[in-house]
Design a protein around this motif. Sequence first.
Motif, PDB file in Angstrom:
ATOM      1  N   PRO A  84       0.844  -1.316  -0.015  1.00  8.82           N
ATOM      2  CA  PRO A  84      -0.071  -0.049   0.072  1.00  8.82           C
ATOM      3  C   PRO A  84       0.865   1.273   0.100  1.00  8.82           C
ATOM      4  N   VAL A  85       0.316   2.309  -0.207  1.00  8.15           N
ATOM      5  CA  VAL A  85       1.128   3.581  -0.369  1.00  8.15           C
ATOM      6  C   VAL A  85       1.512   4.039   1.109  1.00  8.15           C
ATOM      7  N   THR A  86       1.125   3.512   2.074  1.00  7.27           N
ATOM      8  CA  THR A  86       1.186   3.471   3.384  1.00  7.27           C
ATOM      9  C   THR A  86       2.590   2.741   3.736  1.00  7.27           C
ATOM     10  N   GLY A  87       3.009   2.047   2.753  1.00  4.89           N
ATOM     11  CA  GLY A  87       4.436   1.223   3.202  1.00  4.89           C
ATOM     12  C   GLY A  87       4.058  -0.330   3.145  1.00  4.89           C
ATOM     13  N   PRO A  88       5.273  -0.879   2.803  1.00  9.38           N
ATOM     14  CA  PRO A  88       5.226  -2.160   2.655  1.00  9.38           C
ATOM     15  C   PRO A  88       4.757  -3.080   4.002  1.00  9.38           C
TER      16      PRO A  88
END
Length: 180
Positions: A84-88
């Motif tokens: 996700p854009v919030t981090g792996p």
Amino acid sequence: MTNKASNVKVSLEQILASREQRANRQQAWLFQSEQTVVSVTLVWPGERKDTELARQVMAVANETLGALFRAHHWTVSRHQALQPVTGPEALWSVAAPAWMIKHVTAHLEDTHALGRLWDIDVLCPKAGLVKRDAIQQPMRRCFICDEPAHACSRARRHSPAELARVIEEMTSDYFACQAV
């Protein structure tokens, strides 16, 4: 990992929504398998969480955890890596006692060259989140000053630039050694 990192700035709202989605996934996995769930995210300060470097660090976490589970002869019934854009993130469903997994993953966080960048949560199907103090392990330490990590984070003791510099040094040293 065929798709490229988004490298976009994320908002607090996105991070909070991602945490809630992760918690829901964890609960679904616990309910479906009734096995220990291992949830991995990164300690990755700053507004950009889904970077190529973050994905490399998570890839090492996944490789290392897979090898660890095999070395202990623990059966992994399910593994999922997300970007996700919030981090792996990664989730594992493992047939082994949660307290035992927490012991070895806490050790990994403390001893692997990149371990301080990994946030490995272990969830027991009956008791929920297994914390370090439940297995007589010390709290995580800040990777800059070695004080309790939660205290540094809460007090914002280190600037984003300082955190980024230390992470860059830590990761460049690690990956340079791997290339040899």
